[in-house]
Design a protein around this motif. Structure first.
Motif, PDB file in Angstrom:
ATOM      1  N   LYS A   5       0.851  -1.191   0.000  1.00 61.38           N
ATOM      2  CA  LYS A   5       0.000   0.000   0.000  1.00 61.38           C
ATOM      3  C   LYS A   5       0.881   1.233   0.000  1.00 61.38           C
ATOM      4  O   LYS A   5       2.030   1.179   0.434  1.00 61.38           O
ATOM      5  CB  LYS A   5      -0.870   0.031   1.261  1.00 61.38           C
ATOM      6  CG  LYS A   5      -1.755  -1.162   1.451  1.00 61.38           C
ATOM      7  CD  LYS A   5      -2.434  -1.092   2.804  1.00 61.38           C
ATOM      8  CE  LYS A   5      -3.243  -2.339   3.015  1.00 61.38           C
ATOM      9  NZ  LYS A   5      -3.092  -2.922   4.318  1.00 61.38           N
ATOM     10  N   PHE A   7       1.272   4.445   1.946  1.00 61.52           N
ATOM     11  CA  PHE A   7       0.847   5.035   3.206  1.00 61.52           C
ATOM     12  C   PHE A   7       1.088   6.540   3.204  1.00 61.52           C
ATOM     13  O   PHE A   7       2.061   7.018   2.619  1.00 61.52           O
ATOM     14  CB  PHE A   7       1.610   4.418   4.378  1.00 61.52           C
ATOM     15  CG  PHE A   7       1.269   2.977   4.632  1.00 61.52           C
ATOM     16  CD1 PHE A   7       0.158   2.632   5.399  1.00 61.52           C
ATOM     17  CD2 PHE A   7       2.052   1.951   4.117  1.00 61.52           C
ATOM     18  CE1 PHE A   7      -0.161   1.307   5.638  1.00 61.52           C
ATOM     19  CE2 PHE A   7       1.750   0.622   4.357  1.00 61.52           C
ATOM     20  CZ  PHE A   7       0.643   0.303   5.117  1.00 61.52           C
ATOM     21  N   ARG A 105      -3.129   6.960   6.689  1.00 63.66           N
ATOM     22  CA  ARG A 105      -3.977   6.496   5.591  1.00 63.66           C
ATOM     23  C   ARG A 105      -3.200   5.490   4.747  1.00 63.66           C
ATOM     24  O   ARG A 105      -1.985   5.556   4.660  1.00 63.66           O
ATOM     25  CB  ARG A 105      -4.394   7.659   4.703  1.00 63.66           C
ATOM     26  CG  ARG A 105      -5.277   8.670   5.390  1.00 63.66           C
ATOM     27  CD  ARG A 105      -5.719   9.768   4.406  1.00 63.66           C
ATOM     28  NE  ARG A 105      -6.519  10.765   5.070  1.00 63.66           N
ATOM     29  CZ  ARG A 105      -6.035  11.833   5.679  1.00 63.66           C
ATOM     30  NH1 ARG A 105      -4.738  12.073   5.667  1.00 63.66           N
ATOM     31  NH2 ARG A 105      -6.837  12.697   6.289  1.00 63.66           N
ATOM     32  N   ARG A 109      -7.483   5.500   2.216  1.00 62.13           N
ATOM     33  CA  ARG A 109      -8.429   5.079   3.251  1.00 62.13           C
ATOM     34  C   ARG A 109      -7.824   5.358   4.628  1.00 62.13           C
ATOM     35  O   ARG A 109      -6.682   4.983   4.891  1.00 62.13           O
ATOM     36  CB  ARG A 109      -8.706   3.584   3.102  1.00 62.13           C
ATOM     37  CG  ARG A 109      -9.774   3.049   4.037  1.00 62.13           C
ATOM     38  CD  ARG A 109     -10.101   1.600   3.706  1.00 62.13           C
ATOM     39  NE  ARG A 109      -9.007   0.698   3.969  1.00 62.13           N
ATOM     40  CZ  ARG A 109      -8.847   0.014   5.101  1.00 62.13           C
ATOM     41  NH1 ARG A 109      -9.716   0.115   6.068  1.00 62.13           N
ATOM     42  NH2 ARG A 109      -7.822  -0.802   5.241  1.00 62.13           N
ATOM     43  N   THR A 110      -8.573   6.020   5.509  1.00 62.09           N
ATOM     44  CA  THR A 110      -8.075   6.319   6.846  1.00 62.09           C
ATOM     45  C   THR A 110      -8.014   5.045   7.681  1.00 62.09           C
ATOM     46  O   THR A 110      -9.019   4.360   7.849  1.00 62.09           O
ATOM     47  CB  THR A 110      -8.963   7.364   7.551  1.00 62.09           C
ATOM     48  OG1 THR A 110      -8.943   8.570   6.772  1.00 62.09           O
ATOM     49  CG2 THR A 110      -8.470   7.660   8.960  1.00 62.09           C
ATOM     50  N   LEU A 111      -6.813   4.728   8.175  1.00 61.60           N
ATOM     51  CA  LEU A 111      -6.617   3.558   9.028  1.00 61.60           C
ATOM     52  C   LEU A 111      -6.803   3.918  10.492  1.00 61.60           C
ATOM     53  O   LEU A 111      -7.378   3.159  11.257  1.00 61.60           O
ATOM     54  CB  LEU A 111      -5.225   2.972   8.830  1.00 61.60           C
ATOM     55  CG  LEU A 111      -4.874   2.484   7.435  1.00 61.60           C
ATOM     56  CD1 LEU A 111      -3.464   1.929   7.407  1.00 61.60           C
ATOM     57  CD2 LEU A 111      -5.881   1.442   6.962  1.00 61.60           C
ATOM     58  N   ARG A 112      -6.258   5.073  10.863  1.00 62.39           N
ATOM     59  CA  ARG A 112      -6.440   5.513  12.241  1.00 62.39           C
ATOM     60  C   ARG A 112      -6.146   6.996  12.373  1.00 62.39           C
ATOM     61  O   ARG A 112      -5.445   7.589  11.560  1.00 62.39           O
ATOM     62  CB  ARG A 112      -5.607   4.692  13.208  1.00 62.39           C
ATOM     63  CG  ARG A 112      -4.132   4.858  13.097  1.00 62.39           C
ATOM     64  CD  ARG A 112      -3.458   3.919  14.106  1.00 62.39           C
ATOM     65  NE  ARG A 112      -2.072   4.214  14.276  1.00 62.39           N
ATOM     66  CZ  ARG A 112      -1.080   3.564  13.682  1.00 62.39           C
ATOM     67  NH1 ARG A 112      -1.342   2.583  12.863  1.00 62.39           N
ATOM     68  NH2 ARG A 112       0.163   3.899  13.904  1.00 62.39           N
ATOM     69  N   SER A 130       2.570   0.671  11.235  1.00 60.90           N
ATOM     70  CA  SER A 130       1.513   0.611  10.239  1.00 60.90           C
ATOM     71  C   SER A 130       0.336  -0.287  10.566  1.00 60.90           C
ATOM     72  O   SER A 130      -0.595  -0.354   9.775  1.00 60.90           O
ATOM     73  CB  SER A 130       2.101   0.162   8.903  1.00 60.90           C
ATOM     74  OG  SER A 130       2.732  -1.082   9.058  1.00 60.90           O
ATOM     75  N   GLU A 132      -3.084  -1.645  11.161  1.00 60.11           N
ATOM     76  CA  GLU A 132      -4.346  -0.941  10.927  1.00 60.11           C
ATOM     77  C   GLU A 132      -5.026  -0.571  12.228  1.00 60.11           C
ATOM     78  O   GLU A 132      -5.603   0.484  12.342  1.00 60.11           O
ATOM     79  CB  GLU A 132      -5.271  -1.775  10.036  1.00 60.11           C
ATOM     80  CG  GLU A 132      -4.780  -1.812   8.614  1.00 60.11           C
ATOM     81  CD  GLU A 132      -5.822  -2.291   7.657  1.00 60.11           C
ATOM     82  OE1 GLU A 132      -7.010  -2.086   7.914  1.00 60.11           O
ATOM     83  OE2 GLU A 132      -5.442  -2.854   6.636  1.00 60.11           O
ATOM     84  N   GLU A 133      -4.985  -1.444  13.177  1.00 58.28           N
ATOM     85  CA  GLU A 133      -5.525  -1.117  14.492  1.00 58.28           C
ATOM     86  C   GLU A 133      -4.347  -1.139  15.434  1.00 58.28           C
ATOM     87  O   GLU A 133      -3.756  -2.177  15.676  1.00 58.28           O
ATOM     88  CB  GLU A 133      -6.593  -2.123  14.903  1.00 58.28           C
ATOM     89  CG  GLU A 133      -7.744  -2.101  13.936  1.00 58.28           C
ATOM     90  CD  GLU A 133      -9.047  -2.420  14.609  1.00 58.28           C
ATOM     91  OE1 GLU A 133      -9.112  -2.435  15.837  1.00 58.28           O
ATOM     92  OE2 GLU A 133     -10.002  -2.662  13.874  1.00 58.28           O
TER      93      GLU A 133
END
Length: 141
Positions: A5, A7, A105, A109-112, A130, A132-133
């Motif tokens: 991805k 980032f 992102r 897409r916003t990850l956090r 990195s 996602e959560e």
């Protein structure tokens, strides 16, 4: 197997004294097996450390710093908030922390979105990974 991805790590603050701080980010990029595949940096330097400016430099309001990676499976980023001009108030006990927002992102897409409380006298050093959560709660410096 993680897919690669692009980032983006965005740093911003609504604090009116944010102009008193330089921001630097260094980021290692890794493949799905943990091998480093690249490196990215971003910075916003408004003055030399110790400048002790009496007012905000031009263009310092609504400042946003972004770091962009090449495609990778994961990253490990270090964010530094470095004061170049200390707070005007000499009463350390009366000086409050200020908010810093970090948005991560991947491919748009916003990850956090995390919020940190920054000590105005010392700044901060923050490690961002990195996942996602985030496996850790937001760290307050």
């Amino acid at each position: 197997m993680a897919t690669d991805k692009r980032f983006t790590i965005e740093v911003r603050s609504s604090y009116e004294g944010f102009w008193r701080y330089n921001v630097a980010m260094t980021c290692g990029c890794f493949d799905s097996e943990g091998r480093r595949t690249g490196f990215a940096t971003a910075s916003s330097q408004l003055a030399e450390v110790g400048a002790n400016r009496s007012e905000s430099p031009a263009g310092a309001h609504d400042r946003r710093i972004e770091l962009h990676t090449d495609p990778c499976a994961a990253f490990d980023c270090f964010l530094y908030v470095i004061p170049h001009t200390l707070p005007a108030d000499n009463d350390i006990a009366a000086t409050r922390t200020f908010p810093l927002e970090v948005v991560v992102r991947a491919d748009g897409r916003t990850l956090r979105r995390e919020r940190y409380a920054i000590n105005p006298w010392s700044g901060a050093s923050i490690e961002l990974r990195s996942e996602e959560e985030s496996s850790q709660p937001a760290v307050y410096q």
